[in-house]
Design an enzyme around this catalytic site. Sequence first.
Site, PDB file in Angstrom:
ATOM      1  N   HIS A  18       0.842  -1.205   0.000  1.00 31.49           N
ATOM      2  CA  HIS A  18       0.000   0.000   0.000  1.00 31.49           C
ATOM      3  C   HIS A  18       0.875   1.253   0.000  1.00 31.49           C
ATOM      4  CE1 HIS A  18      -3.101  -2.621   2.309  1.00 31.49           C
ATOM      5  NE2 HIS A  18      -3.528  -2.502   1.061  1.00 31.49           N
ATOM      6  N   LYS A  42     -16.218  -7.781   3.604  1.00 28.88           N
ATOM      7  CA  LYS A  42     -15.149  -8.167   4.532  1.00 28.88           C
ATOM      8  C   LYS A  42     -15.510  -7.772   5.965  1.00 28.88           C
ATOM      9  CE  LYS A  42     -11.295  -7.447   1.259  1.00 28.88           C
ATOM     10  NZ  LYS A  42     -10.189  -6.523   0.919  1.00 28.88           N
ATOM     11  N   ARG A  91      -1.763  -6.304  -8.404  1.00 29.12           N
ATOM     12  CA  ARG A  91      -0.681  -7.234  -8.088  1.00 29.12           C
ATOM     13  C   ARG A  91      -0.537  -8.331  -9.133  1.00 29.12           C
ATOM     14  NH1 ARG A  91      -2.950  -8.176  -2.234  1.00 29.12           N
ATOM     15  NH2 ARG A  91      -4.727  -8.199  -3.596  1.00 29.12           N
ATOM     16  N   SER A 129      -3.100  -7.777   2.947  1.00 24.74           N
ATOM     17  CA  SER A 129      -3.401  -7.569   4.369  1.00 24.74           C
ATOM     18  C   SER A 129      -3.824  -8.885   5.006  1.00 24.74           C
ATOM     19  CB  SER A 129      -4.525  -6.544   4.520  1.00 24.74           C
ATOM     20  OG  SER A 129      -4.120  -5.294   4.025  1.00 24.74           O
TER      21      SER A 129
HETATM   22  O1  PNS Z   1      -9.004  -2.977  -0.107  1.00 29.95           O
HETATM   23  P1  PNS Z   1     -10.326  -3.394  -0.677  1.00 29.95           P
HETATM   24  O2  PNS Z   1     -11.174  -4.086   0.365  1.00 29.95           O
HETATM   25  O3  PNS Z   1     -10.194  -4.236  -1.922  1.00 29.95           O
HETATM   26  O4  PNS Z   1     -11.071  -2.050  -1.127  1.00 29.95           O
HETATM   27  C1  PNS Z   1     -12.393  -2.067  -1.617  1.00 29.95           C
HETATM   28  C2  PNS Z   1     -13.053  -0.693  -1.390  1.00 29.95           C
HETATM   29  C3  PNS Z   1     -13.093  -0.382   0.108  1.00 29.95           C
HETATM   30  C4  PNS Z   1     -12.260   0.367  -2.133  1.00 29.95           C
HETATM   31  C5  PNS Z   1     -14.511  -0.780  -1.960  1.00 29.95           C
HETATM   32  O5  PNS Z   1     -15.226  -1.785  -1.288  1.00 29.95           O
HETATM   33  C6  PNS Z   1     -15.237   0.565  -1.845  1.00 29.95           C
HETATM   34  O6  PNS Z   1     -15.029   1.438  -2.662  1.00 29.95           O
HETATM   35  N1  PNS Z   1     -16.103   0.722  -0.797  1.00 29.95           N
HETATM   36  C7  PNS Z   1     -16.845   1.946  -0.569  1.00 29.95           C
HETATM   37  C8  PNS Z   1     -18.327   1.790  -0.969  1.00 29.95           C
HETATM   38  C9  PNS Z   1     -18.477   1.838  -2.483  1.00 29.95           C
HETATM   39  O7  PNS Z   1     -18.301   2.843  -3.117  1.00 29.95           O
HETATM   40  N2  PNS Z   1     -18.816   0.662  -3.038  1.00 29.95           N
HETATM   41  C10 PNS Z   1     -18.935   0.502  -4.474  1.00 29.95           C
HETATM   42  C11 PNS Z   1     -17.572   0.139  -5.057  1.00 29.95           C
HETATM   43  S1  PNS Z   1     -17.648  -0.236  -6.748  1.00 29.95           S
END
Ligand code: PNS
Length: 161
Positions: A18, A42, A91, A129
């Site tokens: 990150h 998650k 990745r 993570s």
């Molecule tokens: O590190 P991650 O868990 O892969 O990140 C995913 C994240 C947190 C960026 C995604 O779940 C997100 O954007 N959440 C906020 C709510 C939202 O906008 N959801 C629609 C995403 S297309």
Amino acid sequence: MSKTVICPGSFDPVTLGHVDIITRASKMFDKVIVAVLVNSSKTPSFSIEERIELLQDSTCGIENVEVVSFNGLLAEYCRERKVDAIVKGLRAVTDFEYEFQMALTNKKLNPMLETIFLTADADSMYLSSSMVREVASMGGDISNFVPKCVHQRIVERLNKG
Ligand code: PNS
């Protein structure tokens, strides 16, 4: 014209992968917002406050980085904060489908919003993570996976369960 990008994620907890993406984005753009967000699929191990603090400490040497958190849609927040693009690390091929789906959804919700992918550094290619959590919770050495300044805190926190 000044360009603002956002690096969103769960950051549960922050890894060297990150920090690599955030650092590289900070050299390419004027401002980088690092957003600790809810991923509804998650269940996090670290609280939002803990994740923010670990990220702030891991990026404290980078002047144009701001760490935030909010509830709600990323695409909406980007509209409010006039964010030009989302920056994410890729990745491996396994990341691609998931990231592509999110990029297209965000673009539909906010057509002004681009998603830019940076290839992960070769040293961070395998890092995640969840892997950090698993190794640390079983007493393994995570010093090569997380920033030095937050290493001890992450170890102690994951040992407590
Ligand atoms: O590190 P991650 O868990 O892969 O990140 C995913 C994240 C947190 C960026 C995604 O779940 C997100 O954007 N959440 C906020 C709510 C939202 O906008 N959801 C629609 C995403 S297309």
